[in-house]
Design a protein around this motif. Structure first.
Motif, PDB file in Angstrom:
ATOM      1  N   VAL A  74       0.898  -1.089  -0.119  1.00 25.14           N
ATOM      2  CA  VAL A  74       0.041   0.038  -0.114  1.00 25.14           C
ATOM      3  C   VAL A  74       0.712   1.226  -0.091  1.00 25.14           C
ATOM      4  N   ASP A  75       0.415   2.111  -0.854  1.00 18.93           N
ATOM      5  CA  ASP A  75       1.008   3.460  -0.910  1.00 18.93           C
ATOM      6  C   ASP A  75       2.343   3.417  -1.550  1.00 18.93           C
ATOM      7  N   GLN A 114      -3.264   0.712  -3.609  1.00 21.48           N
ATOM      8  CA  GLN A 114      -4.465   0.807  -2.590  1.00 21.48           C
ATOM      9  C   GLN A 114      -4.772  -0.707  -2.271  1.00 21.48           C
TER      10      GLN A 114
END
Length: 336
Positions: free
Chosen positions: A283-284, A315
């Motif tokens: 994530v990110d 995401q």
């Protein structure tokens, strides 16, 4: 046709016939060896023909009474040996009859039991070269044989599918009644690998009329028919002739690239292409920053290439199409 390990009907019947003949011959030999203790009403001596005649009418419980045991030894042999053989002979005949009468009922019961339990299975329409290869790939990726239903018009292909542990249905996959036997309304995936493009289109239309929830993957020979298949309801279309031609051209220009592509498509060897959910460690992050090479990001119903600026960062709800070595997958089985 549900898979099970049973001999063919001709073999089963032949086995019982040979057993019955063996009992008959054994009975005739016993009578002939003790022929001095038997009497024929015609007054003729007991020979091989009369021995077989007596064994036949005795085992079949006909008993005309024209040939009878008269000595104590012959009666004792008839009691201890011929009578048990008669019972065994009748059991063979009755068993064969009952098996024929109950086979259909047993099959119907097994089919109803399967239909009541099957859920989220995969239906493969057409078990030729493309269909069998698709099934082999599904099995290598962990799909269980009992969750795959094969539909084909060729009984020999269905028999081969049964030998692999698959459920098989003989019939035309473009017909509603055949697909209903495959419980198409409960299926999660449908693979259409018909030999003709028009059959593939008709089958897709029939499938979509019976179910809207299943993912339908279809193959066509000619690229010009692919849009028609998509309009008919196919979720994904594979053009077999174009794909084969592209691989041939690639192998001609760059054989090594062709080998890598083949490696990616071959499960369990070298590199493999797979789809996995994003985890908290992804994530990110930019897709290009991950340890595993990311080829595409699936966000909702949209599939984006790794360099698409619309991705931004990964995401938690994304799914990633990645390249992974088989060695890494084996050492880290929990990361799928």
């Amino acid at each position: 046709m549900l898979p099970r390990a049973v001999p063919g009907p001709l073999r089963a019947v032949l086995k019982r016939v040979l057993l019955a003949l063996g009992i008959l011959v054994l009975s005739a030999v016993i009578v002939y060896l003790g022929r001095d203790g038997y009497r024929d009403s015609s007054g003729k001596p007991i020979g091989w023909l009369t021995s077989f005649y007596y064994a036949t009418v005795t085992l079949s419980t006909t008993g005309y009474g024209d040939v009878v045991p008269v000595s104590d030894s012959a009666r004792l042999i008839s009691t201890l040996f011929v009578t048990p053989l008669r019972v065994l002979f009748l059991l063979v005949l009755v068993g064969t009859t009952l098996e024929v009468l109950t086979e259909r009922t047993r099959n119907e019961w097994r089919q109803e039991r399967w239909r009541s339990k099957v859920r989220d299975h995969t239906v493969v329409v057409g078990y030729g070269t493309k269909g069998s290869s698709a099934v082999q790939t599904l099995l290598k990726h962990g799909t269980t044989p009992e969750s795959i239903v094969v539909v084909d018009t060729d009984p020999a292909r269905i028999a081969e599918a049964n030998r692999r542990g698959l459920v098989g249905i003989v019939g035309d996959g473009s017909r509603s009644e055949v697909l209903e036997r495959a419980e198409i309304s409960k299926a999660r995936h449908v693979v259409i690998s018909a030999e003709r493009d028009d059959t593939a289109v008709l089958t897709t239309l029939t499938v979509r009329r019976l179910t809207r929830r299943a993912t339908v993957v279809a193959s066509v020979r000619e690229a010009e028919n692919a849009p028609l298949l998509r309009e008919s309801g196919a979720s994904s279309v594979v053009t077999s002739s174009d794909t084969a031609g592209q691989l041939l051209g690639m192998a001609t220009i760059s054989p090594k690239v062709s080998q890598v592509v083949h490696d990616l498509l071959s499960h369990g060897e070298g590199l493999e292409l797979l789809e996995r959910p994003a985890d908290t460690g992804d994530v990110d992050k930019d897709p290009r920053a991950l340890k595993e090479p990311v080829l595409a990001v699936i966000r909702g119903s949209r599939t984006m290439r790794f360099d698409d600026v619309a991705i931004g960062t990964i995401q938690l709800t994304d799914r990633l199409v990645v390249v992974r070595s088989v060695h890494n997958r084996r050492t880290d089985p929990g990361r799928r």
